[in-house]
Design an enzyme around this catalytic site. Structure first.
Site, PDB file in Angstrom:
ATOM      1  N   ASP A 125       0.859  -1.179   0.000  1.00 30.18           N
ATOM      2  CA  ASP A 125       0.000   0.000   0.000  1.00 30.18           C
ATOM      3  C   ASP A 125       0.902   1.238   0.000  1.00 30.18           C
ATOM      4  O   ASP A 125       2.128   1.154   0.112  1.00 30.18           O
ATOM      5  CB  ASP A 125      -0.940  -0.023   1.216  1.00 30.18           C
ATOM      6  N   GLU A 166     -10.913   6.751   4.028  1.00 26.62           N
ATOM      7  CA  GLU A 166     -10.016   6.064   4.952  1.00 26.62           C
ATOM      8  C   GLU A 166     -10.231   6.510   6.398  1.00 26.62           C
ATOM      9  O   GLU A 166     -11.377   6.659   6.843  1.00 26.62           O
ATOM     10  CB  GLU A 166      -8.568   6.261   4.476  1.00 26.62           C
TER      11      GLU A 166
HETATM   12  C1  GLC Z   1      -4.356   4.301  -0.018  1.00 29.08           C
HETATM   13  C2  GLC Z   1      -5.259   3.123   0.248  1.00 29.08           C
HETATM   14  C3  GLC Z   1      -5.311   2.134  -0.884  1.00 29.08           C
HETATM   15  C4  GLC Z   1      -5.060   2.830  -2.207  1.00 29.08           C
HETATM   16  C5  GLC Z   1      -3.662   3.412  -2.199  1.00 29.08           C
HETATM   17  C6  GLC Z   1      -3.338   4.184  -3.484  1.00 29.08           C
HETATM   18  O1  GLC Z   1      -3.723   4.717   1.153  1.00 29.08           O
HETATM   19  O2  GLC Z   1      -5.069   2.401   1.444  1.00 29.08           O
HETATM   20  O3  GLC Z   1      -6.603   1.514  -0.841  1.00 29.08           O
HETATM   21  O4  GLC Z   1      -5.186   1.890  -3.268  1.00 29.08           O
HETATM   22  O5  GLC Z   1      -3.438   4.256  -1.076  1.00 29.08           O
HETATM   23  O6  GLC Z   1      -4.157   5.310  -3.583  1.00 29.08           O
END
Ligand code: GLC
Length: 607
Positions: free
Chosen positions: A303, A496
């Site tokens: 991530d 988030e």
């Molecule tokens: C974010 C998320 C993830 C996402 C990534 C790229 O923090 O946790 O779901 O795909 O970053 O944006």
């Protein structure tokens, strides 16, 4: 306009010239494969010619906005770029995205081996960063459709709109199993239960990836976030999932098994921990279980800066993450430091070359399957379909099927289209941004007219008879003379951890709005626009009818279709609905289970 066209022309010529050298220079390049040789043979041939820097470059993903110089793509042999939430070109139109993609790709095609970039983006409810793209219901609404077929259709359209901007890879579906609605990412999962989750997961992967990854309109899917992101204590985002292994496997693994069986090409690791161990460092779950026991053949991506959260200094973070089985690192800003660090670790023997080769093989395999070695640039015929009426019709149908009717006293609904006067109220009745929620145009989303679409109020006005008077107030005043009142209330956008809440009660403003309509003595219909079940007993008690519409996206017409009887609601709750905060977490299968509305609940109209 002339300048844009000129830039577009130069970009395409640059890319095409790089392509043409690819074809005629293949002989000069070390890499040789017969056009009809197998993908494995091509991967092996390419891998055998790559330097360690070229290999590490393939494992490196940078955000487009973090590129110090576009030449870095070439200089550092970057294998992937991404757009994090809201990371858009200044020209945020489909053509502007396609031009940006082709320009980046033209630099990758200037490298010695001309390995094309794979570009990733969070197309989690449509191509949601792109202004004018169709925005679909978030997964919690899709989960309430109980219809894998519509989910596959939604993701097929999404894939075409993503491919229409050149982009090859979506960080979706999110297959979290959210067990505590206080979590800000509850809306990104299909359900609190693994059973509908695995059905919708398989459908979503098939929609994104099509019958073949090499189809023009297919993109690589990415099941996320592995493992147990939705099971953290108190629903804390990026928190700690404190369950035994049997529970972890029973609740959170079925979606991944379904995704792998459906051929998912990538899997993203979760920020969360399992009993105190960060998933980004868990070789047990990533290598032993995912790649071993489940025989996952795609590649594993971290991530966003996920490896930075591992204990220890950066070098030990990188070593732990790569040795745990992560194949590509979403760095996404310090990509030079990452490359240097990993090269040093390989030279020191702290990361085996075999691990590097395994990671690169997995990445190259997907690039070949996607067909981007042969067709690295945007298929502009797909660009034209972005936001089309046909695509919006699919979204409207998905909205219709996602809506859940929770209450309908005295057959208040459906409404006649010939009612003399309807008063509409509430902050989300005429707000496309609220309708779409997070991950829309920007990372968090925003209230207001953020993109192209139809609000509920606009849809209602479009649908009732010309003689029907439709009035609106945000606060519920001004309903005098109306035959019925409709309040559209709920949550404003978040993403988030921003959405982590200790209190899910409707706001005082929303309750007051419903109460004002009630005070006029007319029947009241309340529509909840939210990313999760909320605490609604007061508003529910003073409403004659109550609808959970979740985060429907740009096609508010689908909600109006249900209200006006053009669609008899079929949606069923994919989450248990709590009476009070003290009941949370509450999930189907709990020993003592007295929700306000149970998992699977949903009314239809009695004809
Ligand atoms: C974010 C998320 C993830 C996402 C990534 C790229 O923090 O946790 O779901 O795909 O970053 O944006």
């Amino acid at each position: 306009m002339i300048l844009t066209t000129t830039i577009r022309l130069i970009t395409s010529l640059l890319a095409l010239s790089a392509l043409s050298t690819t074809s005629c220079q293949k002989e000069e390049n070390a890499v040789r494969w017969e056009p009809d040789s197998s993908i494995e043979a091509k991967v092996t041939a390419l891998l055998s010619e790559m330097t360690i820097d070229e290999k590490i470059g393939q494992m490196t993903q940078a955000d487009r906005g973090a590129l110090g110089n576009i030449q870095d793509i070439k200089e550092f042999h970057l294998g992937s770029l991404l757009s994090g939430g809201g990371s858009a070109p200044s020209d945020n139109t489909p053509a502007g995205w396609a031009d940006m993609y082709d320009r980046f790709q033209s630099y990758a095609l200037q490298t010695r081996l001309k390995i094309p970039l794979i570009y990733g983006i969070d197309a989690v409810h449509g191509h949601n960063n792109v202004r004018g793209a169709v925005i679909f219901p978030h997964n919690i609404g899709l989960g309430c459709t109980n219809n894998p077929a519509i989910v596959e259709e939604v993701e097929r359209v999404t894939a075409k709109e993503v491919a229409g901007t050149g982009i090859d890879w979506t960080f979706a579906p999110c297959i979290a199993v959210p067990r505590d609605e206080r979590w800000g990412r509850t809306y990104e999962g299909f359900s609190e239960s693994p059973d509908p989750t695995k059905l919708m997961t398989a459908a979503a992967v098939k929609g994104f990836q099509g019958s073949s990854l090499g189809d023009g309109g297919s993109i690589l899917a990415c099941a996320k976030h592995f493992l147990g992101d939705g099971g953290t204590t108190d629903g804390r985002d990026q928190g700690n999932t404190q369950v035994d292994e049997q529970t972890m496997r029973a609740l959170h693994l079925p979606g991944y098994i379904a995704a792998i069986n459906a051929g998912v090409g990538s899997i993203m690791v979760s920020y969360s921990s399992w009993n105190g161990v960060k998933m980004h460092g868990s070789s047990y779950w990533i290598t032993d279980v995912l790649k071993g026991e489940l025989a996952f053949k795609g590649f594993v991506v971290s991530d966003w800066a996920g490896i930075d959260q591992l204990p220890g200094d950066y070098a030990s973070d990188v070593a732990m993450a790569i040795n745990a089985g992560i194949d590509m690192v979403m760095v996404p800003t310090k990509y030079k430091e990452f490359i240097t660090t990993l090269r040093t670790l390989v030279n020191q023997g702290r990361v085996p070359l075999l691990r590097i080769d395994d990671a690169v093989r997995r990445i190259l395999r997907k690039k070949f399957e996607l067909g981007i070695f042969d067709r690295p640039l945007t298929d502009r015929t797909l660009t034209l379909s972005i936001g089309s009426p046909e695509h919006r019709a699919v979204a409207r149908e998905a909205v219709r099927q996602s809506v859940v009717l929770l209450k309908n006293e005295n057959k208040t609904l459906p409404l006649s289209k010939n009612i003399s006067h309807i008063h509409v109220a509430g902050k989300s009745a005429d707000d496309l941004g609220n309708q779409c929620g997070g991950w829309t145009i920007s990372w968090s989303g925003n209230s207001g007219p953020i993109t192209t679409g139809t609000t509920f109020l606009q849809a209602l006005k479009n649908s009732v008879s010309p003689a029907t008077k439709v009035t609106y107030s945000r606060d519920g005043t001004g309903a005098t003379g109306a035959v019925i009142g409709i309040a559209v209330v709920g949550e404003t956008p978040y993403a988030e951890g921003q959405g982590d809440r200790w209190d899910l009660s409707l706001s005082a403003e929303d309750v007051a709005c419903v109460a004002r309509l009630r005070a006029t003595g007319i029947p009241v219909v309340t529509i909840l626009i939210s990313g999760r079940p909320m605490i609604i007993e007061t508003a529910l008690g003073i409403s004659d009818a109550f609808i959970a519409a979740w985060l429907p996206g740009t096609e508010g017409q689908g909600v109006a279709d249900v209200v006006l009887g053009d669609y008899n609601p079929t949606g069923k709750l994919s989450h248990s609905w709590p009476r009070t905060m003290s009941q949370i977490p509450i999930n189907v299968g709990d020993q003592s289970y007295t929700p306000l509305f149970p998992f699977g609940y949903g009314l239809s109209y009695e004809r």
